[in-house]
Design a protein around this motif. Sequence first.
Motif, PDB file in Angstrom:
ATOM      1  N   GLY A 109     -99.466 -36.063 -20.129  1.00 21.89           N
ATOM      2  CA  GLY A 109    -100.366 -36.149 -21.273  1.00 21.89           C
ATOM      3  C   GLY A 109     -99.598 -36.082 -22.576  1.00 21.89           C
ATOM      4  O   GLY A 109     -98.423 -35.699 -22.609  1.00 21.89           O
ATOM      5  N   ALA A 110    -100.270 -36.461 -23.662  1.00 17.94           N
ATOM      6  CA  ALA A 110     -99.663 -36.443 -24.992  1.00 17.94           C
ATOM      7  C   ALA A 110    -100.710 -36.049 -26.025  1.00 17.94           C
ATOM      8  O   ALA A 110    -101.883 -36.433 -25.915  1.00 17.94           O
ATOM      9  CB  ALA A 110     -99.081 -37.807 -25.338  1.00 17.94           C
ATOM     10  N   ALA A 111    -100.290 -35.290 -27.034  1.00 17.53           N
ATOM     11  CA  ALA A 111    -101.191 -34.837 -28.092  1.00 17.53           C
ATOM     12  C   ALA A 111    -101.128 -35.787 -29.286  1.00 17.53           C
ATOM     13  O   ALA A 111    -100.064 -36.301 -29.632  1.00 17.53           O
ATOM     14  CB  ALA A 111    -100.807 -33.426 -28.534  1.00 17.53           C
ATOM     15  N   LEU A 112    -102.290 -35.993 -29.923  1.00 17.53           N
ATOM     16  CA  LEU A 112    -102.381 -36.856 -31.093  1.00 17.53           C
ATOM     17  C   LEU A 112    -102.449 -36.015 -32.367  1.00 17.53           C
ATOM     18  O   LEU A 112    -102.867 -34.860 -32.348  1.00 17.53           O
ATOM     19  CB  LEU A 112    -103.614 -37.762 -30.997  1.00 17.53           C
ATOM     20  CG  LEU A 112    -103.660 -38.697 -29.785  1.00 17.53           C
ATOM     21  CD1 LEU A 112    -104.956 -39.500 -29.778  1.00 17.53           C
ATOM     22  CD2 LEU A 112    -102.446 -39.627 -29.783  1.00 17.53           C
ATOM     23  N   ASP A 113    -102.077 -36.629 -33.476  1.00 17.52           N
ATOM     24  CA  ASP A 113    -101.939 -35.893 -34.725  1.00 17.52           C
ATOM     25  C   ASP A 113    -103.075 -36.138 -35.710  1.00 17.52           C
ATOM     26  O   ASP A 113    -103.365 -35.294 -36.545  1.00 17.52           O
ATOM     27  CB  ASP A 113    -100.610 -36.273 -35.393  1.00 17.52           C
ATOM     28  CG  ASP A 113    -100.092 -35.190 -36.322  1.00 17.52           C
ATOM     29  OD1 ASP A 113    -100.240 -34.010 -35.984  1.00 17.52           O
ATOM     30  OD2 ASP A 113     -99.557 -35.534 -37.392  1.00 17.52           O
ATOM     31  N   SER A 114    -103.727 -37.289 -35.623  1.00 15.09           N
ATOM     32  CA  SER A 114    -104.674 -37.668 -36.669  1.00 15.09           C
ATOM     33  C   SER A 114    -106.132 -37.521 -36.266  1.00 15.09           C
ATOM     34  O   SER A 114    -107.020 -37.755 -37.079  1.00 15.09           O
ATOM     35  CB  SER A 114    -104.419 -39.116 -37.105  1.00 15.09           C
ATOM     36  OG  SER A 114    -104.677 -40.012 -36.041  1.00 15.09           O
ATOM     37  N   VAL A 115    -106.391 -37.147 -35.026  1.00 10.62           N
ATOM     38  CA  VAL A 115    -107.780 -36.974 -34.591  1.00 10.62           C
ATOM     39  C   VAL A 115    -107.883 -35.716 -33.744  1.00 10.62           C
ATOM     40  O   VAL A 115    -107.014 -35.430 -32.917  1.00 10.62           O
ATOM     41  CB  VAL A 115    -108.281 -38.211 -33.814  1.00 10.62           C
ATOM     42  CG1 VAL A 115    -107.380 -38.525 -32.630  1.00 10.62           C
ATOM     43  CG2 VAL A 115    -109.716 -38.028 -33.341  1.00 10.62           C
ATOM     44  N   GLY A 116    -108.939 -34.940 -33.985  1.00 11.28           N
ATOM     45  CA  GLY A 116    -109.137 -33.705 -33.241  1.00 11.28           C
ATOM     46  C   GLY A 116    -110.345 -32.954 -33.759  1.00 11.28           C
ATOM     47  O   GLY A 116    -110.979 -33.359 -34.739  1.00 11.28           O
ATOM     48  N   ASP A 117    -110.685 -31.865 -33.095  1.00 11.67           N
ATOM     49  CA  ASP A 117    -111.785 -30.997 -33.505  1.00 11.67           C
ATOM     50  C   ASP A 117    -111.265 -29.907 -34.431  1.00 11.67           C
ATOM     51  O   ASP A 117    -110.053 -29.672 -34.525  1.00 11.67           O
ATOM     52  CB  ASP A 117    -112.414 -30.316 -32.289  1.00 11.67           C
ATOM     53  CG  ASP A 117    -113.156 -31.284 -31.385  1.00 11.67           C
ATOM     54  OD1 ASP A 117    -113.447 -32.416 -31.826  1.00 11.67           O
ATOM     55  OD2 ASP A 117    -113.444 -30.903 -30.237  1.00 11.67           O
ATOM     56  N   GLU A 118    -112.208 -29.232 -35.081  1.00 10.52           N
ATOM     57  CA  GLU A 118    -111.892 -28.012 -35.810  1.00 10.52           C
ATOM     58  C   GLU A 118    -112.744 -26.887 -35.229  1.00 10.52           C
ATOM     59  O   GLU A 118    -113.866 -27.112 -34.789  1.00 10.52           O
ATOM     60  CB  GLU A 118    -112.159 -28.171 -37.311  1.00 10.52           C
ATOM     61  CG  GLU A 118    -111.217 -29.150 -37.987  1.00 10.52           C
ATOM     62  CD  GLU A 118    -111.431 -29.240 -39.490  1.00 10.52           C
ATOM     63  OE1 GLU A 118    -112.151 -28.377 -40.053  1.00 10.52           O
ATOM     64  OE2 GLU A 118    -110.890 -30.175 -40.110  1.00 10.52           O
ATOM     65  N   MET A 119    -112.165 -25.693 -35.215  1.00  7.70           N
ATOM     66  CA  MET A 119    -112.884 -24.522 -34.721  1.00  7.70           C
ATOM     67  C   MET A 119    -112.602 -23.329 -35.620  1.00  7.70           C
ATOM     68  O   MET A 119    -111.513 -23.225 -36.196  1.00  7.70           O
ATOM     69  CB  MET A 119    -112.463 -24.191 -33.277  1.00  7.70           C
ATOM     70  CG  MET A 119    -112.811 -25.272 -32.275  1.00  7.70           C
ATOM     71  SD  MET A 119    -112.174 -24.935 -30.598  1.00  7.70           S
ATOM     72  CE  MET A 119    -113.233 -23.589 -30.103  1.00  7.70           C
ATOM     73  N   VAL A 120    -113.583 -22.457 -35.733  1.00  2.00           N
ATOM     74  CA  VAL A 120    -113.395 -21.161 -36.390  1.00  2.00           C
ATOM     75  C   VAL A 120    -113.665 -20.096 -35.336  1.00  2.00           C
ATOM     76  O   VAL A 120    -114.715 -20.112 -34.686  1.00  2.00           O
ATOM     77  CB  VAL A 120    -114.339 -20.985 -37.590  1.00  2.00           C
ATOM     78  CG1 VAL A 120    -114.180 -19.576 -38.175  1.00  2.00           C
ATOM     79  CG2 VAL A 120    -114.072 -22.043 -38.660  1.00  2.00           C
ATOM     80  N   VAL A 121    -112.711 -19.205 -35.152  1.00  2.00           N
ATOM     81  CA  VAL A 121    -112.847 -18.118 -34.177  1.00  2.00           C
ATOM     82  C   VAL A 121    -112.609 -16.806 -34.899  1.00  2.00           C
ATOM     83  O   VAL A 121    -111.613 -16.664 -35.616  1.00  2.00           O
ATOM     84  CB  VAL A 121    -111.849 -18.283 -33.009  1.00  2.00           C
ATOM     85  CG1 VAL A 121    -112.035 -17.156 -31.998  1.00  2.00           C
ATOM     86  CG2 VAL A 121    -112.019 -19.643 -32.340  1.00  2.00           C
ATOM     87  N   ARG A 122    -113.546 -15.871 -34.723  1.00  2.00           N
ATOM     88  CA  ARG A 122    -113.416 -14.579 -35.425  1.00  2.00           C
ATOM     89  C   ARG A 122    -113.730 -13.420 -34.486  1.00  2.00           C
ATOM     90  O   ARG A 122    -114.534 -13.549 -33.555  1.00  2.00           O
ATOM     91  CB  ARG A 122    -114.329 -14.532 -36.647  1.00  2.00           C
ATOM     92  CG  ARG A 122    -115.804 -14.522 -36.359  1.00  2.00           C
ATOM     93  CD  ARG A 122    -116.646 -14.430 -37.627  1.00  2.00           C
ATOM     94  NE  ARG A 122    -116.467 -15.596 -38.462  1.00  2.00           N
ATOM     95  CZ  ARG A 122    -117.196 -16.726 -38.330  1.00  2.00           C
ATOM     96  NH1 ARG A 122    -118.118 -16.820 -37.394  1.00  2.00           N
ATOM     97  NH2 ARG A 122    -116.990 -17.730 -39.141  1.00  2.00           N
TER      98      ARG A 122
END
Length: 309
Positions: A25-38
Amino acid sequence: MKENELRIFCPATIANVSCGFDVLGAALDSVGDEMVVRKVPEKGIKITKLVGQDLPMETNQNVAGVAGLALLAESGSNEGFEIEIYKKIKAGSGIGSSAASSTGAVWAINDLLGRPFSTLELVKFAMEGERLASGVAHADNVAPALFGGFTLVRSYEPLDVIPIHSPSELYATVIHPQIEVRTSDSRKILKTHINLADGIKQWGNLGGLVAGLYTEDYDLIGRSLVDHIVEPIRSILIPGFDKIKSVSKEAGALGSGISGSGPSIFAFSKGEATAQKVGEAMKQVYQKIGIDYDVHVSKINSQGIKILQ
């Protein structure tokens, strides 16, 4: 950023990478989710916000919740966490939507706990989210999301993940036709036995691809991006697949294939200019067919999950 809270970018990923079914597998740099964890006083995990997709918010039905609970169970921690998920990777797109949520949860929770677990251990927890999503605890999406770059899952029992060098000028172009192919469905059509001759060709390509990545031999990378086992079966589920592959090659791509279980199709190119040209060629295919699409052009993400300020 508040104390005891993290906002993170969780990258999209290309799994299988043609010849590496369930291991590469390979990771991409320009597309993805955002998450906030607290951190919160109440023990356990609660999904408090989910924007962008109609997905379950119940902890034990959401991949982020299941992966996070697996980590907490192993740690014996009595801490509590709230998770906000901002989905920008469409479920069923073939670029690691469930992996982004699973890895983001375990990475952030581990960080907020003081990092008691290694990256390899986080892969194991994130795989539980993949088990919920597809019925199989595969690691070819979650491993690159956590380690960054390319990763090879050398073994599942015991779990052994090898980070692989990413060539500096390697870019990915991914086109996502607006149809959904569920991983669980696309697995059902696969054969459980393979021809020995096909296996030998596949192993040769996998070794050649890994060698090409390490030596930055772009021609070798291109020659090795051939799938003799899975692509011939899964490609029938993707409209215009053969045409996308041919126009990508004509536009200068090194090679191409199905991203994950599809329907997204990826192509690798040397340099951003060529990757953009490949994207334009891909667009024209779906414009003629009349299928809506998204196109992403991205450098390989060598870091994986990132903290956002």
